[in-house]
Design a protein around this motif. Structure first.
Motif, PDB file in Angstrom:
ATOM      1  N   ARG A 104       0.836  -1.200   0.000  1.00  0.00           N
ATOM      2  CA  ARG A 104       0.000   0.000   0.000  1.00  0.00           C
ATOM      3  C   ARG A 104       0.872   1.252   0.000  1.00  0.00           C
ATOM      4  NH1 ARG A 104      -3.062  -1.774   3.530  1.00  0.00           N
ATOM      5  NH2 ARG A 104      -2.235  -0.619   5.301  1.00  0.00           N
ATOM      6  N   PHE A 105       1.960   1.229   0.751  1.00  0.00           N
ATOM      7  CA  PHE A 105       2.881   2.379   0.741  1.00  0.00           C
ATOM      8  C   PHE A 105       3.418   2.608  -0.668  1.00  0.00           C
ATOM      9  CE2 PHE A 105       6.916   4.482   0.687  1.00  0.00           C
ATOM     10  CZ  PHE A 105       6.791   5.499   1.624  1.00  0.00           C
ATOM     11  N   ILE A 106       3.880   1.529  -1.287  1.00  0.00           N
ATOM     12  CA  ILE A 106       4.493   1.653  -2.614  1.00  0.00           C
ATOM     13  C   ILE A 106       3.480   2.176  -3.638  1.00  0.00           C
ATOM     14  CG2 ILE A 106       5.500   0.331  -4.526  1.00  0.00           C
ATOM     15  CD1 ILE A 106       6.755  -1.503  -2.335  1.00  0.00           C
ATOM     16  N   GLU A 107       2.284   1.610  -3.616  1.00  0.00           N
ATOM     17  CA  GLU A 107       1.257   2.025  -4.584  1.00  0.00           C
ATOM     18  C   GLU A 107       0.864   3.489  -4.387  1.00  0.00           C
ATOM     19  OE1 GLU A 107      -0.843  -2.340  -5.319  1.00  0.00           O
ATOM     20  OE2 GLU A 107      -1.825  -0.855  -4.026  1.00  0.00           O
ATOM     21  N   ARG A 108       0.701   3.866  -3.122  1.00  0.00           N
ATOM     22  CA  ARG A 108       0.320   5.261  -2.846  1.00  0.00           C
ATOM     23  C   ARG A 108       1.461   6.206  -3.224  1.00  0.00           C
ATOM     24  NH1 ARG A 108      -3.077   4.834   2.104  1.00  0.00           N
ATOM     25  NH2 ARG A 108      -5.020   3.923   1.399  1.00  0.00           N
ATOM     26  N   PHE A 109       2.678   5.815  -2.909  1.00  0.00           N
ATOM     27  CA  PHE A 109       3.842   6.657  -3.214  1.00  0.00           C
ATOM     28  C   PHE A 109       3.957   6.897  -4.717  1.00  0.00           C
ATOM     29  CE2 PHE A 109       8.288   7.038  -4.549  1.00  0.00           C
ATOM     30  CZ  PHE A 109       8.679   8.172  -3.846  1.00  0.00           C
ATOM     31  N   GLU A 110       3.806   5.803  -5.486  1.00  0.00           N
ATOM     32  CA  GLU A 110       3.973   5.906  -6.943  1.00  0.00           C
ATOM     33  C   GLU A 110       3.013   6.922  -7.549  1.00  0.00           C
ATOM     34  OE1 GLU A 110       6.378   4.865  -8.484  1.00  0.00           O
ATOM     35  OE2 GLU A 110       7.080   2.924  -7.725  1.00  0.00           O
ATOM     36  N   LYS A 111       1.839   7.053  -6.942  1.00  0.00           N
ATOM     37  CA  LYS A 111       0.812   7.950  -7.504  1.00  0.00           C
ATOM     38  C   LYS A 111       0.971   9.399  -7.045  1.00  0.00           C
ATOM     39  CE  LYS A 111      -2.747   4.411  -7.975  1.00  0.00           C
ATOM     40  NZ  LYS A 111      -3.791   3.820  -7.136  1.00  0.00           N
ATOM     41  N   LEU A 112       1.874   9.653  -6.120  1.00  0.00           N
ATOM     42  CA  LEU A 112       2.042  11.025  -5.611  1.00  0.00           C
ATOM     43  C   LEU A 112       2.578  11.949  -6.705  1.00  0.00           C
ATOM     44  CD1 LEU A 112       3.684  10.494  -2.088  1.00  0.00           C
ATOM     45  CD2 LEU A 112       1.307  11.089  -2.589  1.00  0.00           C
ATOM     46  N   ASP A 113       2.304  13.225  -6.527  1.00  0.00           N
ATOM     47  CA  ASP A 113       2.813  14.246  -7.437  1.00  0.00           C
ATOM     48  C   ASP A 113       4.342  14.213  -7.448  1.00  0.00           C
ATOM     49  OD1 ASP A 113       1.582  16.942  -8.756  1.00  0.00           O
ATOM     50  OD2 ASP A 113       3.652  17.245  -8.057  1.00  0.00           O
ATOM     51  N   GLU A 114       4.905  14.478  -8.605  1.00  0.00           N
ATOM     52  CA  GLU A 114       6.357  14.403  -8.768  1.00  0.00           C
ATOM     53  C   GLU A 114       7.086  15.388  -7.840  1.00  0.00           C
ATOM     54  OE1 GLU A 114       9.490  12.461  -9.870  1.00  0.00           O
ATOM     55  OE2 GLU A 114       7.474  11.909 -10.562  1.00  0.00           O
ATOM     56  N   THR A 115       6.457  16.529  -7.565  1.00  0.00           N
ATOM     57  CA  THR A 115       7.089  17.521  -6.688  1.00  0.00           C
ATOM     58  C   THR A 115       7.288  16.969  -5.269  1.00  0.00           C
ATOM     59  OG1 THR A 115       4.940  18.488  -6.137  1.00  0.00           O
ATOM     60  CG2 THR A 115       6.169  19.534  -7.926  1.00  0.00           C
ATOM     61  N   LEU A 116       6.381  16.058  -4.872  1.00  0.00           N
ATOM     62  CA  LEU A 116       6.525  15.419  -3.562  1.00  0.00           C
ATOM     63  C   LEU A 116       7.559  14.313  -3.627  1.00  0.00           C
ATOM     64  CD1 LEU A 116       3.783  16.889  -3.121  1.00  0.00           C
ATOM     65  CD2 LEU A 116       3.003  14.876  -1.897  1.00  0.00           C
ATOM     66  N   LYS A 117       7.419  13.465  -4.654  1.00  0.00           N
ATOM     67  CA  LYS A 117       8.278  12.282  -4.760  1.00  0.00           C
ATOM     68  C   LYS A 117       9.760  12.648  -4.774  1.00  0.00           C
ATOM     69  CE  LYS A 117       6.812   8.910  -7.603  1.00  0.00           C
ATOM     70  NZ  LYS A 117       6.211   8.364  -8.848  1.00  0.00           N
ATOM     71  N   LYS A 118      10.075  13.767  -5.408  1.00  0.00           N
ATOM     72  CA  LYS A 118      11.498  14.104  -5.548  1.00  0.00           C
ATOM     73  C   LYS A 118      12.134  14.529  -4.212  1.00  0.00           C
ATOM     74  CE  LYS A 118      11.406  19.017  -6.629  1.00  0.00           C
ATOM     75  NZ  LYS A 118      10.852  19.985  -7.576  1.00  0.00           N
TER      76      LYS A 118
END
Length: 306
Positions: free
Chosen positions: A157-171
């Motif tokens: 669930r962490f991985i799936e939710r993370f992947e969908k986050l906005d790129e500005t957050l992910k970076k």
DNA sequence: TCACGTCAAGCAGAT
DNA sequence: ATCTGCTTGACGTGA
């Protein structure tokens, strides 16, 4: 190697994490508080630079209630120039920055409202760093979250939710091993799937690990940081003497820190000292680190950019 | 001025 | 059930 401490400085005589009760919220109160906090943050950063403390964690209370629905103030616009000014100071002195949203920020929560609120909270943190004009090496550190009775599912669930986050957050996001649920190996698995860097917490690892030595741990987590992420970050602390509890020590144990520096050589890292007495222990750590070529190199780098 | 109950938010482990 | 720890004390009411 830069050395720093989180959020609070007891020496400068002001606080950058001043807040107030939700009940006493008003636009004026918010604006006054943020103005105070930004002003104090500058003072702390100046103090830090003067004392060779080039790593700092900015408090999540910088803008109180920033992600709460009550907050209708466009603080981003209102404090645009002050945030930029602080950012210029940070860049000019080459200060490393991190932020650490609090325990309510959970990407893998079973409750989607908790997740949605967490995303809002993360956007707030990102906005602070973006408005300061900081590059992606300014990080936002999170724990993986809860287990909810099924670690495998909660990890997915962490991985799936993370992947969908906005790129500005992910970076800007990095995950940190915790003392109860997700240890270094758990974080490394998530990193392998997502590319998210792993911030290593020494104290948590002592309590909750798969038995790796410090060297083994360093070899693994430092690889998860790419060039754009900056040097790998480490949270350093030790537990209170005489207590096996989860509590942090009141002040640094110089011998323990000296040994830590020796053990981690030659890995270059930025070290955050999570110790109760804040800058006081950090200053002692600086004295010890002055013997270390990794630390000296960082100081020279900072001076060159003055 | 000061004591002290409480503070936006979650979770897990100890008691 | 309730309390504690997490990044950590400090806000603010009532006397």
């Amino acid at each position: 190697m830069k050395i720093g401490y989180p959020c609070i400085n007891w020496a400068v005589g002001c606080k950058a994490d001043k807040t107030f009760r939700l009940q006493s919220y008003s636009e004026q109160r918010l604006i006054e508080t943020v103005a105070n906090n930004l002003h104090c943050l500058s003072k702390i950063l100046v103090f830090n630079v003067e004392h060779n403390l080039l790593f700092f964690r900015i408090t999540s209370d910088l803008v109180p209630f920033a992600s709460h629905p009550i907050c209708k103030v466009n603080w981003q616009l209102y404090f645009d120039s002050q945030l930029e000014e602080v950012g210029d100071l940070i860049k000019r002195k080459s200060i490393r920055i991190s932020m650490h949203p609090d325990q309510f920020t959970l990407i893998n929560s079973l409750d989607t409202r908790v997740f949605e609120n967490s995303v809002k909270e993360l956007f707030y943190h990102v906005q602070v760093l973006d408005l300061m004009g900081l590059d992606p090496s300014a990080k936002i550190q999170l724990h993986v979250g809860g287990v909810y009775g099924n670690k495998e599912k909660s990890t997915i669930r962490f991985i799936e939710r993370f992947e969908k986050l906005d790129e500005t957050l992910k970076k800007r996001l990095v995950i940190e091993n915790d003392d109860i649920n997700y240890n270094l190996q758990d974080c490394l698995k998530i990193s392998a799937e997502t590319g998210i860097p792993v911030l290593f917490d020494v104290f948590h690892h002592e309590i909750n690990s798969s038995g790796e030595t410090t060297k083994e741990a360093f070899k693994a987590f430092t690889k998860t940081w790419k060039k754009k992420d900056g040097l790998p970050m480490v949270d350093y602390s030790s537990h209170r003497i005489g207590e096996s509890s989860r509590k942090h020590a009141e002040s640094i144990r110089p011998e323990h820190f000296k040994q830590f520096l020796q053990e981690t050589n030659p890995f270059d890292i930025d070290v955050m000292l999570e110790i109760k007495d804040k800058e006081k222990s950090a200053l002692k750590a600086v004295q010890i680190a002055l013997q270390d070529y990794r630390f000296k190199r960082a100081l020279e780098g900072s001076v060159r950019q003055l």
